[in-house]
Scaffold this motif. Structure first.
Motif, mmCIF file in Angstrom:
data_model
loop_
_atom_site.group_PDB
_atom_site.id
_atom_site.type_symbol
_atom_site.label_atom_id
_atom_site.label_comp_id
_atom_site.label_asym_id
_atom_site.label_seq_id
_atom_site.Cartn_x
_atom_site.Cartn_y
_atom_site.Cartn_z
ATOM 1 N N LEU A 228 0.818 -1.217 0.000
ATOM 2 C CA LEU A 228 0.000 0.000 0.000
ATOM 3 C C LEU A 228 0.851 1.265 0.000
ATOM 4 N N LEU A 229 2.125 1.145 0.360
ATOM 5 C CA LEU A 229 3.001 2.310 0.450
ATOM 6 C C LEU A 229 3.505 2.715 -0.931
ATOM 7 N N ILE A 230 3.297 3.986 -1.280
ATOM 8 C CA ILE A 230 3.774 4.504 -2.561
ATOM 9 C C ILE A 230 4.426 5.863 -2.335
ATOM 10 N N SER A 231 5.193 6.305 -3.314
ATOM 11 C CA SER A 231 5.835 7.618 -3.236
ATOM 12 C C SER A 231 4.893 8.695 -3.759
ATOM 13 N N ASP A 232 5.254 9.935 -3.527
ATOM 14 C CA ASP A 232 4.421 11.032 -4.028
ATOM 15 C C ASP A 232 4.402 11.054 -5.553
ATOM 16 N N GLN A 233 5.532 10.707 -6.171
ATOM 17 C CA GLN A 233 5.577 10.693 -7.636
ATOM 18 C C GLN A 233 4.667 9.615 -8.212
ATOM 19 N N GLU A 234 4.629 8.474 -7.565
ATOM 20 C CA GLU A 234 3.720 7.415 -8.015
ATOM 21 C C GLU A 234 2.270 7.870 -7.884
ATOM 22 N N ALA A 235 1.970 8.543 -6.797
ATOM 23 C CA ALA A 235 0.598 9.016 -6.580
ATOM 24 C C ALA A 235 0.176 9.990 -7.670
ATOM 25 N N LEU A 236 1.082 10.873 -8.054
ATOM 26 C CA LEU A 236 0.755 11.882 -9.069
ATOM 27 C C LEU A 236 0.443 11.258 -10.427
ATOM 28 N N THR A 237 1.038 10.110 -10.707
ATOM 29 C CA THR A 237 0.777 9.450 -11.991
ATOM 30 C C THR A 237 -0.498 8.607 -11.959
ATOM 31 N N MET A 238 -1.015 8.337 -10.767
ATOM 32 C CA MET A 238 -2.155 7.431 -10.628
ATOM 33 C C MET A 238 -3.498 8.138 -10.446
ATOM 34 N N LEU A 239 -3.490 9.337 -9.890
ATOM 35 C CA LEU A 239 -4.759 9.967 -9.524
ATOM 36 C C LEU A 239 -5.565 10.398 -10.749
ATOM 37 N N ASN A 240 -6.886 10.448 -10.565
ATOM 38 C CA ASN A 240 -7.797 10.905 -11.613
ATOM 39 C C ASN A 240 -8.955 11.666 -10.971
ATOM 40 N N GLU A 241 -9.985 11.957 -11.765
ATOM 41 C CA GLU A 241 -11.094 12.763 -11.242
ATOM 42 C C GLU A 241 -11.932 12.019 -10.203
ATOM 43 N N LYS A 242 -11.740 10.722 -10.092
ATOM 44 C CA LYS A 242 -12.474 9.931 -9.096
ATOM 45 C C LYS A 242 -11.568 9.543 -7.927
ATOM 46 N N SER A 243 -10.569 10.380 -7.668
ATOM 47 C CA SER A 243 -9.638 10.136 -6.561
ATOM 48 C C SER A 243 -9.920 11.116 -5.427
ATOM 49 N N VAL A 244 -9.721 10.658 -4.205
ATOM 50 C CA VAL A 244 -9.909 11.515 -3.036
ATOM 51 C C VAL A 244 -8.695 11.375 -2.121
ATOM 52 N N LEU A 245 -8.290 12.476 -1.516
ATOM 53 C CA LEU A 245 -7.148 12.480 -0.601
ATOM 54 C C LEU A 245 -7.655 12.579 0.835
ATOM 55 N N VAL A 246 -7.172 11.690 1.697
ATOM 56 C CA VAL A 246 -7.506 11.741 3.122
ATOM 57 C C VAL A 246 -6.268 12.212 3.886
ATOM 58 N N MET A 247 -6.367 13.391 4.481
ATOM 59 C CA MET A 247 -5.282 13.936 5.306
ATOM 60 C C MET A 247 -5.456 13.394 6.726
ATOM 61 N N VAL A 248 -4.439 12.723 7.226
ATOM 62 C CA VAL A 248 -4.540 12.059 8.531
ATOM 63 C C VAL A 248 -3.523 12.631 9.515
ATOM 64 N N ASP A 249 -3.994 12.987 10.698
ATOM 65 C CA ASP A 249 -3.156 13.464 11.800
ATOM 66 C C ASP A 249 -2.571 14.855 11.545
ATOM 67 N N TYR A 250 -3.135 15.590 10.634
ATOM 68 C CA TYR A 250 -2.735 16.984 10.415
ATOM 69 C C TYR A 250 -3.803 17.661 9.568
ATOM 70 N N HIS A 251 -3.813 18.995 9.589
ATOM 71 C CA HIS A 251 -4.778 19.715 8.759
ATOM 72 C C HIS A 251 -4.163 20.925 8.066
ATOM 73 N N ARG A 252 -2.900 21.181 8.319
ATOM 74 C CA ARG A 252 -2.229 22.310 7.670
ATOM 75 C C ARG A 252 -1.573 21.833 6.383
ATOM 76 N N PRO A 253 -2.010 22.324 5.231
ATOM 77 C CA PRO A 253 -1.447 21.864 3.952
ATOM 78 C C PRO A 253 0.073 21.941 3.886
ATOM 79 N N SER A 254 0.664 22.943 4.539
ATOM 80 C CA SER A 254 2.118 23.100 4.472
ATOM 81 C C SER A 254 2.861 21.969 5.172
ATOM 82 N N MET A 255 2.154 21.170 5.979
ATOM 83 C CA MET A 255 2.779 20.046 6.672
ATOM 84 C C MET A 255 2.666 18.743 5.881
ATOM 85 N N SER A 256 2.110 18.804 4.691
ATOM 86 C CA SER A 256 1.904 17.600 3.886
ATOM 87 C C SER A 256 3.231 16.948 3.517
ATOM 88 N N ILE A 257 3.224 15.634 3.433
ATOM 89 C CA ILE A 257 4.405 14.904 2.976
ATOM 90 C C ILE A 257 4.822 15.402 1.603
#
Length: 483
Positions: A228-257
């Motif tokens: 289930l573990l992927i890199s950010d680059q892999e995620a960018l190539t996989m997402l589409n209009e039916k994708s949703v992001l769940v932010m867990v244990d934080y809410h400040r966008p600047s703290m995103s991985i």
């Protein structure tokens, strides 16, 4: 300029349910009397909406006077409630400006929502300008608002619906994730698997702490989880209009991985237990921030508890990771632990969580322990019952080591709050702050562009020296009103 304020009595429903008719009448009279006297003092118009909500209209000058008095109605109300052994506090959302009354009223409601999300017992003020920042008063209680099982179940249902409406679920924690963020992420992935949805957890392998690496090594025994573990680059190539992001244990966008991943998503869900700050996603699909929860793992486990699937059960190792996350954020169940926290821990144990494995995942090596001890040896009092430790200028310390040093210091007799300042990367100075409950370290860290909880907070400051950050911290500590 016109000002509109909305007043909320925190935990009113929970308290009133336990009172008889006579006691309820006394309580309502007390609430009305305190607010009425305060409104008369400031010569403002107020109206009771219902037993727990009031609103008022005032001028900007009235608000300035209230600010000069630091909204002493909060402490007065809390003291009166305490005398009656009632867990009641007051929150307010206030807005002002030259805009329409509709706009000012909407901002006042948003400010009240922010006050409640941050734990209640506080006032949030903001004018009607888009680029203005909110001002906070109060917040001197550690999460007075209680979450209910009804709300938790509703959130579980809402999250399930969001997942069902989309094809791909991407899960992302904060930078340098700890066991709480990691365990909660796998908990969300488990929920997605229960409804047969594709899901992935985004991880930057260059920002892994030694403790988390130990957990990742254990994951090799569970290929279905490791995959289930992927890199950010892999995620960018996989997402589409039916994708949703769940932010867990934080809410400040600047703290995103990955900021790039965050920016790429239009559909976002936020699940966090930290008090909400000013920085926040714009119009998330679902917002579940509960400052009263001990950890993100507790929140996610509670969501899982309301989902049933006879075919797919929660993995024992996922339950173990989530229990480890709860251990981390509660300091072995000594801080921020409610009866609900222990209920959730019991649920995870019933799902197969291994306490012995938790201890292994959270154990420290000798070098880390010696480094932490060196940090502690530099500590000194900077105010009554407040200590600060500072790392060496030429050494980079891990976030976990810094945090554990702060945890150790605050556990000592006579210490109410502890701050540990270290160099955590080139050009980055970090502060870990801990409190026993009488000092709101979150407000201090927010003043330094950080955040967290009433008793557990942190910040990172770029481009400053250790000495400069030390002076910045000392200036904020000097502003405290210590009893």
């Amino acid at each position: 300029m016109t000002a509109i304020g909305i007043i909320s009595i925190d935990n009113y429903d929970d308290v009133i349910d336990k009172l008889d008719d006579k006691e309820s009448s006394y309580l309502n009279t007390m609430i009305t009397s305190i607010i009425s006297d305060w409104a008369s003092e400031h010569q403002i118009f107020y109206k009771r909406i219902n037993a727990e909500r009031h609103f008022f209209v005032a001028s900007e000058a009235d608000i300035e006077k209230m600010q000069s008095q630091k909204f002493d109605i909060l402490s007065n109300f809390k003291d009166q409630a305490h005398k009656r052994e009632l867990l009641l506090t007051m929150s307010m959302g206030i807005a002002y400006g030259n805009g329409s009354l509709k706009l000012i009223g909407e901002i006042a409601q948003d400010n009240l929502d922010l006050a409640l999300i941050r734990g209640g017992d506080q006032v949030v003020i903001k004018d009607d300008q888009l680029d203005s920042k909110p001002i906070f008063f109060g917040g001197n209680s550690d999460g007075t608002i209680k979450r209910t099982r009804v709300r938790s179940k509703a959130m579980s249902t809402a999250l399930k619906r969001v997942m069902q409406e989309n094809d791909q679920i991407f899960i992302m924690g904060h930078r340098f994730p700890d066991m709480d963020a990691f365990g909660a992420s796998f908990g969300i992935a488990s929920l997605a698997k229960m409804i047969h949805k594709k899901c992935w957890i985004i991880l930057n392998r260059e920002e892994i702490t030694p403790e988390l690496q130990r957990c990742i090594n254990e994951l090799k025994q569970y290929p279905e989880l490791e995959s289930l573990l992927i890199s950010d680059q892999e995620a960018l190539t996989m997402l589409n209009e039916k994708s949703v992001l769940v932010m867990v244990d934080y809410h400040r966008p600047s703290m995103s991985i990955s900021q790039a991943v965050y920016d790429a998503f239009e559909k976002i869900v936020v699940i966090d237990h930290h008090r909400r700050g000013e920085e926040y996603p714009n119009k998330p699909l679902l917002n579940y921030i509960e400052a009263s929860a001990s950890s993100a793992s507790e929140l996610v486990a509670e969501l899982l508890e309301y989902q049933t699937n006879a075919e797919i059960r929660l993995s024992k190792f996922v339950a173990t990771m989530m229990l480890a996350g709860m251990y981390v954020d509660t300091k072995n169940f000594t801080f921020r632990s409610s009866s609900r926290t222990f209920d959730i821990a019991s649920y995870l144990k019933a799902q197969g969580a291994d306490a012995t494995q938790v201890q292994y995942l959270l154990s420290s090596d000798l070098d880390s322990y010696l480094e932490m001890s060196q940090l502690i040896s530099t500590s000194q009092y900077i105010a009554p019952r407040i200590v600060c430790a500072i790392g060496l200028e030429d050494r980079i310390y891990g976030r976990v080591t810094t945090a554990k040093a702060a945890d150790t210091l605050v556990s000592m007799v006579g210490v109410e709050a502890a701050f540990v300042i270290t160099k955590q990367a080139e050009e980055i100075i970090g502060i870990s702050a801990r409190s026993m409950g009488n000092v709101n370290v979150q407000k201090i860290m927010e003043a330094l562009e950080g955040g967290g909880h009433f008793t557990n907070a942190a910040t990172k400051i770029k481009g400053q020296s250790l000495e400069k950050v030390r002076k910045m911290l000392f200036n904020e500590v000097e502003k405290l009103e210590l009893s």
